[in-house]
Design a protein around this motif. Sequence first.
Motif, PDB file in Angstrom:
ATOM      1  N   THR A 142      -7.128 -36.742  29.327  1.00  0.00           N
ATOM      2  CA  THR A 142      -7.561 -35.401  29.701  1.00  0.00           C
ATOM      3  C   THR A 142      -8.075 -34.646  28.490  1.00  0.00           C
ATOM      4  N   SER A 143      -8.746 -33.554  28.765  1.00  0.00           N
ATOM      5  CA  SER A 143      -9.181 -32.660  27.702  1.00  0.00           C
ATOM      6  C   SER A 143      -7.957 -32.140  26.957  1.00  0.00           C
ATOM      7  N   LEU A 145      -7.648 -29.358  25.699  1.00  0.00           N
ATOM      8  CA  LEU A 145      -7.431 -27.978  26.135  1.00  0.00           C
ATOM      9  C   LEU A 145      -6.703 -27.901  27.473  1.00  0.00           C
ATOM     10  N   GLU A 146      -6.779 -28.953  28.280  1.00  0.00           N
ATOM     11  CA  GLU A 146      -6.159 -28.954  29.602  1.00  0.00           C
ATOM     12  C   GLU A 146      -4.910 -29.837  29.668  1.00  0.00           C
ATOM     13  N   TYR A 147      -4.464 -30.323  28.531  1.00  0.00           N
ATOM     14  CA  TYR A 147      -3.352 -31.274  28.473  1.00  0.00           C
ATOM     15  C   TYR A 147      -2.110 -30.762  29.209  1.00  0.00           C
ATOM     16  N   ALA A 149      -1.653 -28.528  31.490  1.00  0.00           N
ATOM     17  CA  ALA A 149      -1.816 -28.368  32.936  1.00  0.00           C
ATOM     18  C   ALA A 149      -2.027 -29.708  33.639  1.00  0.00           C
ATOM     19  N   THR A 150      -2.610 -30.680  32.958  1.00  0.00           N
ATOM     20  CA  THR A 150      -2.949 -31.968  33.564  1.00  0.00           C
ATOM     21  C   THR A 150      -1.769 -32.924  33.638  1.00  0.00           C
ATOM     22  N   GLU A 153       0.337 -33.383  36.756  1.00  0.00           N
ATOM     23  CA  GLU A 153      -0.403 -33.643  37.988  1.00  0.00           C
ATOM     24  C   GLU A 153      -0.459 -35.134  38.306  1.00  0.00           C
ATOM     25  N   ARG A 156      -3.940 -37.499  36.804  1.00  0.00           N
ATOM     26  CA  ARG A 156      -3.973 -37.098  35.398  1.00  0.00           C
ATOM     27  C   ARG A 156      -4.848 -37.989  34.520  1.00  0.00           C
ATOM     28  N   ARG A 158      -8.404 -38.354  33.630  1.00  0.00           N
ATOM     29  CA  ARG A 158      -9.592 -37.515  33.813  1.00  0.00           C
ATOM     30  C   ARG A 158     -10.577 -37.714  32.666  1.00  0.00           C
TER      31      ARG A 158
END
Length: 177
Positions: A142-143, A145-147, A149-150, A153, A156, A158
């Motif tokens: 994942t990004s 920046l989105e770690y 929040a991801t 989920e 995960r 992405r």
Amino acid sequence: MSKAQAPDLGASVQNLLDREQLRDLVVRYALAVDDHDLDLLRTMFHPDAVFDRDGHLAHGWAEIGETLGASMAGFRRMLHTPHAAVVQLTGPDAASGASSGHAELVTRRGVLVAAYRYADEFARLDGRWVFTRRAVRFLYATSALEYAATLPEPDRVRFPGEEPRESQVRPNDAHGY
């Protein structure tokens, strides 16, 4: 212990040397990927090897090189950090193993973070160990920046340009190891 029961010291030492060479191969692979060194990676694979990236198979070095090259082309910088690696000799010239690691990957859009597991099969070829099968599964990607929040989920994994998906790694699953 009688002489007949004594372990063969030479075989024990060779076993340890082989296991260490296999662990080194896993680390050298990560360094070569980070360096985008396809020539060096070619020397790490059996000519008939299979590379499995989340179920997408590449057979033989031509396809494996194309797959790895395409992946590397999408990243301006890569930093793979191998962690645990276990190997088991399954014959005099065959072995299997599993390893884990993390990666930080720089794209044109930003920084990705990922965790992965490999399931490997090896063979001795011309006196050196090579991969005959390398299967990677991502626990997450994942990004940066989105770690936060991801990670909790279910979808995960992405990667940019791909649909989010669940990790194919299940608890206690080392892909057949």
